[in-house]
Design an enzyme around this catalytic site. Sequence first.
Site, short mmCIF file in Angstrom:
data_model
loop_
_atom_site.label_atom_id
_atom_site.label_comp_id
_atom_site.label_asym_id
_atom_site.label_seq_id
_atom_site.Cartn_x
_atom_site.Cartn_y
_atom_site.Cartn_z
N GLY A 163 2.93 9.23 1.00
CA GLY A 163 2.10 8.06 1.28
C GLY A 163 1.02 7.88 0.23
N TYR A 164 0.38 8.98 -0.12
CA TYR A 164 -0.66 8.96 -1.16
C TYR A 164 -0.09 8.47 -2.49
CZ TYR A 164 -4.06 10.97 -4.48
OH TYR A 164 -4.96 11.18 -5.51
N VAL A 165 1.07 8.99 -2.86
CA VAL A 165 1.70 8.59 -4.12
C VAL A 165 2.03 7.10 -4.10
CG1 VAL A 165 3.77 8.89 -5.53
CG2 VAL A 165 2.58 10.90 -4.65
N LYS A 168 -1.19 5.20 -4.70
CA LYS A 168 -1.66 5.32 -6.08
C LYS A 168 -0.82 4.49 -7.04
CE LYS A 168 -5.27 7.83 -5.47
NZ LYS A 168 -6.61 7.27 -5.76
#
Length: 257
Positions: A163-165, A168
Amino acid sequence: MTNNKNKTVFPSLAGRHALVSGGASGIGEALVRALAQQGCLVSFFDIDQAAGDSLAKELNDQGLKAHFHMVDLTEIDTLQKVITERIADWGAIRILVNNAANDHRHTLQDMTSDAFDKCMSVNLKHHFFAAQAVAPAMAEAGGGSIINMSSNSWMLGLAGYPGYVTAKAGISGLTKGLARELGGQKIRVNTVLPGWVMTEKQKRLWLTPEAEEELMTQQALKEKIKPEDVADLVLFLGADDSRMISGQSLVVDGGRL
């Protein structure tokens, strides 16, 4: 020219109002310090009241200009309201650094719809709405610089936080769109993509001798990246020295990519 610490001084930054999200610790703290030392009037937001108050007091005691406000960046109405208040107090924000993020580890199977929405709110959504809030006054003042902090994690395709990737990667797309949207108003929009920066949090939670050894085999430059290394690039992008740079993604990762 340079100051006594052999750091470049950017005269165009002096007296400009800068806003940093997630500015109370880590990379954000380094950004707040660096901008204040260049003579900026630095507003910064964070959810950590104690750390934010402490940093603002320290900088103001040094004769620098810093104002901290506790803001939960997932509450967009509050975020934009406080931005409006800061503009009313110190004038147009000429440098916006969308820095706040949370690289909480998770797996694909762990992620729920609500958790995904929260991940996007913490890591991407506030970039968009902070830019929306600062752009009119920034344009009226003659332009400025929006700097979106991303990560090289999505370019490397790292596992452990999909999710973070995703968020970003979305930041780089947002930068491209806003650069076109705002360029006619002399507003530059760029992305900074740090590698593994050795903040206190990263050292406490993730850095092991084995991880450091692996990192050094991957980086071309065999030194750990400090928050100040990222701040140096942000200063350049905030200053008039980068007046014809927009829509770009600049990586600070010691040559890991």
